[in-house]
Each structure stands twice: as C-alpha cells, then as structure tokens.
Motif scaffolding. Structure first.
Motif, PDB file in Angstrom:
ATOM      1  N   SER A 226     131.058  53.273 -17.702  1.00 44.26           N
ATOM      2  CA  SER A 226     132.287  52.487 -17.601  1.00 44.26           C
ATOM      3  C   SER A 226     132.601  52.143 -16.145  1.00 44.26           C
ATOM      4  O   SER A 226     132.861  50.980 -15.800  1.00 44.26           O
ATOM      5  N   LEU A 227     132.573  53.140 -15.300  1.00 42.18           N
ATOM      6  CA  LEU A 227     132.879  52.922 -13.879  1.00 42.18           C
ATOM      7  C   LEU A 227     131.793  52.078 -13.205  1.00 42.18           C
ATOM      8  O   LEU A 227     132.086  51.317 -12.269  1.00 42.18           O
ATOM      9  N   TYR A 228     130.557  52.214 -13.683  1.00 41.64           N
ATOM     10  CA  TYR A 228     129.476  51.430 -13.059  1.00 41.64           C
ATOM     11  C   TYR A 228     129.630  49.945 -13.366  1.00 41.64           C
ATOM     12  O   TYR A 228     129.412  49.094 -12.492  1.00 41.64           O
ATOM     13  N   SER A 229     129.987  49.615 -14.606  1.00 44.14           N
ATOM     14  CA  SER A 229     130.166  48.191 -14.935  1.00 44.14           C
ATOM     15  C   SER A 229     131.310  47.593 -14.128  1.00 44.14           C
ATOM     16  O   SER A 229     131.247  46.433 -13.708  1.00 44.14           O
ATOM     17  N   MET A 230     132.356  48.385 -13.886  1.00 41.04           N
ATOM     18  CA  MET A 230     133.458  47.878 -13.058  1.00 41.04           C
ATOM     19  C   MET A 230     133.054  47.816 -11.585  1.00 41.04           C
ATOM     20  O   MET A 230     133.578  47.002 -10.820  1.00 41.04           O
ATOM     21  N   SER A 231     132.116  48.652 -11.193  1.00 39.83           N
ATOM     22  CA  SER A 231     131.652  48.639  -9.806  1.00 39.83           C
ATOM     23  C   SER A 231     130.858  47.379  -9.491  1.00 39.83           C
ATOM     24  O   SER A 231     131.036  46.766  -8.427  1.00 39.83           O
ATOM     25  N   ILE A 232     129.993  46.977 -10.427  1.00 42.71           N
ATOM     26  CA  ILE A 232     129.160  45.792 -10.184  1.00 42.71           C
ATOM     27  C   ILE A 232     129.730  44.551 -10.850  1.00 42.71           C
ATOM     28  O   ILE A 232     129.131  43.473 -10.782  1.00 42.71           O
ATOM     29  N   ASN A 233     130.886  44.709 -11.557  1.00 46.50           N
ATOM     30  CA  ASN A 233     131.538  43.589 -12.256  1.00 46.50           C
ATOM     31  C   ASN A 233     130.603  42.928 -13.260  1.00 46.50           C
ATOM     32  O   ASN A 233     130.599  41.694 -13.414  1.00 46.50           O
ATOM     33  N   PHE A 234     129.845  43.743 -13.955  1.00 44.49           N
ATOM     34  CA  PHE A 234     128.817  43.171 -14.819  1.00 44.49           C
ATOM     35  C   PHE A 234     128.385  44.209 -15.847  1.00 44.49           C
ATOM     36  O   PHE A 234     128.384  45.418 -15.571  1.00 44.49           O
ATOM     37  N   ALA A 235     128.032  43.735 -17.030  1.00 42.78           N
ATOM     38  CA  ALA A 235     127.443  44.605 -18.059  1.00 42.78           C
ATOM     39  C   ALA A 235     126.257  43.876 -18.664  1.00 42.78           C
ATOM     40  O   ALA A 235     126.373  42.699 -19.017  1.00 42.78           O
ATOM     41  N   TYR A 236     125.127  44.551 -18.796  1.00 39.82           N
ATOM     42  CA  TYR A 236     123.921  43.902 -19.298  1.00 39.82           C
ATOM     43  C   TYR A 236     123.068  44.927 -20.044  1.00 39.82           C
ATOM     44  O   TYR A 236     123.182  46.147 -19.813  1.00 39.82           O
ATOM     45  N   PRO A 237     122.215  44.452 -20.966  1.00 38.94           N
ATOM     46  CA  PRO A 237     121.493  45.376 -21.866  1.00 38.94           C
ATOM     47  C   PRO A 237     120.575  46.363 -21.160  1.00 38.94           C
ATOM     48  O   PRO A 237     120.362  47.467 -21.662  1.00 38.94           O
ATOM     49  N   LEU A 238     120.010  45.988 -20.018  1.00 38.65           N
ATOM     50  CA  LEU A 238     119.065  46.888 -19.364  1.00 38.65           C
ATOM     51  C   LEU A 238     119.694  48.211 -18.942  1.00 38.65           C
ATOM     52  O   LEU A 238     118.975  49.170 -18.642  1.00 38.65           O
ATOM     53  N   LEU A 239     121.024  48.271 -18.912  1.00 34.76           N
ATOM     54  CA  LEU A 239     121.679  49.547 -18.622  1.00 34.76           C
ATOM     55  C   LEU A 239     121.338  50.585 -19.690  1.00 34.76           C
ATOM     56  O   LEU A 239     121.449  51.785 -19.442  1.00 34.76           O
ATOM     57  N   MET A 240     120.955  50.109 -20.903  1.00 35.14           N
ATOM     58  CA  MET A 240     120.644  51.025 -22.011  1.00 35.14           C
ATOM     59  C   MET A 240     119.151  51.258 -22.167  1.00 35.14           C
ATOM     60  O   MET A 240     118.746  52.032 -23.050  1.00 35.14           O
ATOM     61  N   ASP A 241     118.341  50.600 -21.407  1.00 39.15           N
ATOM     62  CA  ASP A 241     116.902  50.651 -21.617  1.00 39.15           C
ATOM     63  C   ASP A 241     116.356  52.053 -21.357  1.00 39.15           C
ATOM     64  O   ASP A 241     116.911  52.828 -20.574  1.00 39.15           O
ATOM     65  N   TRP A 242     115.235  52.379 -21.984  1.00 38.62           N
ATOM     66  CA  TRP A 242     114.663  53.715 -21.842  1.00 38.62           C
ATOM     67  C   TRP A 242     114.182  53.975 -20.412  1.00 38.62           C
ATOM     68  O   TRP A 242     114.099  55.133 -19.991  1.00 38.62           O
ATOM     69  N   HIS A 243     113.881  52.907 -19.675  1.00 36.04           N
ATOM     70  CA  HIS A 243     113.525  53.113 -18.273  1.00 36.04           C
ATOM     71  C   HIS A 243     114.694  53.741 -17.503  1.00 36.04           C
ATOM     72  O   HIS A 243     114.502  54.620 -16.654  1.00 36.04           O
ATOM     73  N   GLN A 244     115.902  53.270 -17.831  1.00 33.13           N
ATOM     74  CA  GLN A 244     117.089  53.831 -17.178  1.00 33.13           C
ATOM     75  C   GLN A 244     117.261  55.300 -17.568  1.00 33.13           C
ATOM     76  O   GLN A 244     117.615  56.137 -16.728  1.00 33.13           O
ATOM     77  N   SER A 245     117.008  55.609 -18.840  1.00 30.99           N
ATOM     78  CA  SER A 245     117.077  57.016 -19.268  1.00 30.99           C
ATOM     79  C   SER A 245     116.069  57.865 -18.498  1.00 30.99           C
ATOM     80  O   SER A 245     116.371  58.992 -18.085  1.00 30.99           O
ATOM     81  N   GLY A 246     114.860  57.313 -18.313  1.00 31.11           N
ATOM     82  CA  GLY A 246     113.841  58.045 -17.556  1.00 31.11           C
ATOM     83  C   GLY A 246     114.277  58.298 -16.120  1.00 31.11           C
ATOM     84  O   GLY A 246     114.003  59.374 -15.562  1.00 31.11           O
ATOM     85  N   ASP A 247     114.964  57.322 -15.534  1.00 30.12           N
ATOM     86  CA  ASP A 247     115.470  57.525 -14.168  1.00 30.12           C
ATOM     87  C   ASP A 247     116.467  58.688 -14.129  1.00 30.12           C
ATOM     88  O   ASP A 247     116.439  59.514 -13.206  1.00 30.12           O
ATOM     89  N   PHE A 248     117.348  58.753 -15.121  1.00 38.19           N
ATOM     90  CA  PHE A 248     118.345  59.832 -15.150  1.00 38.19           C
ATOM     91  C   PHE A 248     117.667  61.200 -15.313  1.00 38.19           C
ATOM     92  O   PHE A 248     118.064  62.180 -14.678  1.00 38.19           O
TER      93      PHE A 248
END
Length: 336
Positions: A226-248
């Motif tokens: 939630s805070l990240y989307s407000m930080s970049i003023n944007f929401a997009y599907p790649l935030l949910m991608d498994w690559h992002q999970s792997g980064d975490f």
C-alpha cells in the motif's frame, strides 16, 4: 553486555533512520530510495514470519504486496482520493483478506508443495490484475495521485514528509513483530519450525497457528505494498509477479531469516545494489547472486546471524523455547 550492545545498536539505527533525508541528500541520493528501503524491509519481514519463524518456504508474498498496492490505489482512485491513513488501512485489509482466502488451501501442505502452491496462487493474483484491465489498467497499470494525510485541507506529503510517515508505520510494524515473536504465539511458530510432529503430540492444532501466521504475513505485506504504490504513485501487475516474491525471499535469507532485523538488512543490501550498483555496472545481478551463494554456503543464518554469532548462544537460551516454556506457550496459544 548483550543488552548494552543492543541498546547502542538500536540508538545508532534510530539516528540513521531519522537523519536519512539529510544524509542521503548529502551523498546525492533521493529520499525516495530511503522510503523504498523501509518498505522492502517490511515486505521481507512478512516473508520472515513464514520462512524464518515458521519454517515454511513461501514464494508468493508479492501477491499480498501487490494486492495491498492495488487496494489502496483503487481506494484513492475511485472512493476517497485524499486520505492517506485510510488508504493505508485499506491496503492492510486487502493484503490480510488475500492471505485469508488462500490460507485454507495452504495450511495442510508442507515442504515443496507449500512453496509451489504459494507461487501458483501468487501468479493467479498476477493474472487477475493483468487481465482485469478495465479496473486495474491491465499490463500498463494505472497512476494515482499521492493522497494527503487527512484530506485536501492538509499539506501534501512530499519526499521527506512521506518518508517520515512511512518511518512511523515501519516502526509501528516492527514493534508489533517484536512483541509477536516473543509472545506464546511466536514461540509456538518457532516450535513448529523445529518439530511440528511434537507440537501435534501436545494436541496442538498447528494448522491453526500456520493459518494465523499466513494472515499476519499477508497483512504486513499489504501494508508495505500500500505504501509503495503511494510512494511511486503507481500500481501495476508486476508488483505481484513471482520474480518480486523471489527478491523478497532473497532479501530475507541474505540478511538473516529468523531474526527481527535481518530482512531489513537484506532489503538494504539488495535495494542499494539494484538502485546504485545498477547505474555503475550491468553485472550487478551477478554480484548480488554471488553474494547470495556465498551467504547460503558459508553464512546460512544470513549476515545478521553471522555478525551476532558470538551472542547467539545466550540469545538461544533466552528466546528458544525450552521444553517447559514451549509447552506453556503452546497451551496459551491454543487457548487464544
């Protein structure tokens, strides 16, 4: 002695975080990078609840992160555009709800099956956001205006102001996690990671504890998203991608799974490498990969676990669930 070192360390960390907008400006870095460090630290902390404390490898927390991002973005876009606090709460609730929906399908799976299911369900969320283009903007996502704190009559939250807002939320979540991992519930999760069979021998429903851990993990990831989307003023599907999970997951293991601050340290290393090293060399991912391999081979407890190794024994004595304490914690958790 250990308590003194902890106090000194926390004091230094507090000074660094409070002064971050100033010293980042001195070294020519944007304060938004500091905001990203905090938020990815929270996202990694959500993974740590499952990987570090419960012992379940989870590769789907980006789904909760992305749902939280879309939740607050859609709320600000369609319902109430100027209330940052409510948007944050909505992001936390949507992250919690998304984990609540998936938890019944996950709690009876163990090992590689649990990990693969988290990946699969995470990709389901990703493709819903990708295909539901009339609401989510599809592949391109959609932009939002950063909401004001309490409404249009209040001052806009620009770089430093927004950083301190995120810092307040970050501290609140970390304090919550500090109490959580030391509570009977947190000790029960550690007991599951050590030997779930013995937990069941005590007539404890470990599935119910895992269910709660999943929901809490989703809530923390939803707040970060939630805070990240407000930080970049944007929401997009790649935030949910498994690559992002792997980064975490990489941030968590790199910094130290099973420690409170390890994921944050991992997030700092990874995010700085992605934002600073990437501008210097195209091989930054190879360098991070090599560091990760070295960490896994020689420092299995992560960087923080390695640095605190001389005091690990005393901490284990203090926090590891000795048999009577474990049974007491499990009994209290079950009653709760």
């Amino acid at each position: 002695m250990k308590r003194t070192l902890d106090t000194v360390g926390m004091s230094i960390l507090a000074i660094v975080l409070l002064g971050m907008p100033l010293w980042m400006n001195v070294i020519k870095l944007n304060v938004s990078l500091g905001t990203s460090l905090l938020l990815f630290g929270l996202a990694a902390a959500s993974v740590n609840i499952l990987v570090g404390y419960t012992g379940f490898m989870a590769f789907g927390n980006a789904a909760f992160f992305g749902v939280g991002a879309y939740g607050s973005a859609l709320f600000s876009h369609y319902i109430l555009p100027d209330n940052m606090i409510l948007a944050t709460i909505v992001g936390a609730l949507t992250g919690t709800l998304s984990a609540f929906v998936l938890a019944p399908f996950l709690i009876r799976r163990r090992g590689i099956y649990f990990a693969l299911l988290t990946v699969a369900f995470g990709q389901v969320y990703y493709f819903i956001a990708y295909r539901w283009s009339n609401v989510t903007g599809g592949e391109d996502g959609f932009s939002i205006s950063r909401p004001h704190l309490f409404g249009p009559q209040t001052n806009p939250m620009n770089g430093p102001e927004y950083y301190y807002y995120v810092l307040v939320v970050f501290v609140a979540v970390m304090v919550f996690l500090w109490f959580l991992v030391r509570s009977p519930f947190g000790l029960s999760l550690r007991a599951i990671s050590q030997n779930e069979v013995r937990v069941r021998y005590l007539a404890i429903n470990s599935d119910r504890l895992i269910f709660k851990a999943l929901v809490i993990s989703g809530m923390v990831a939803g707040i970060a998203g939630s805070l990240y989307s407000m930080s970049i003023n944007f929401a997009y599907p790649l935030l949910m991608d498994w690559h992002q999970s792997g980064d975490f997951v990489m941030m968590t293991i790199l910094g130290g799974a099973g420690t409170l601050w390890g994921p944050f340290i991992g997030a700092i290393i990874y995010t700085l490498a992605a934002n600073v090293l990437s501008s210097k060399t195209e091989t930054w991912q190879i360098m991070i990969g090599a560091l990760f391999v070295i960490c896994v081979l020689f420092f299995p407890k992560g960087i923080l676990g390695f640095l605190s190794r001389p005091t690990t024994t005393s901490e284990d004595v203090d926090t590891a669930p000795s048999r009577p304490r474990t049974e007491q914690a499990l009994a209290q958790s079950e009653q709760g």
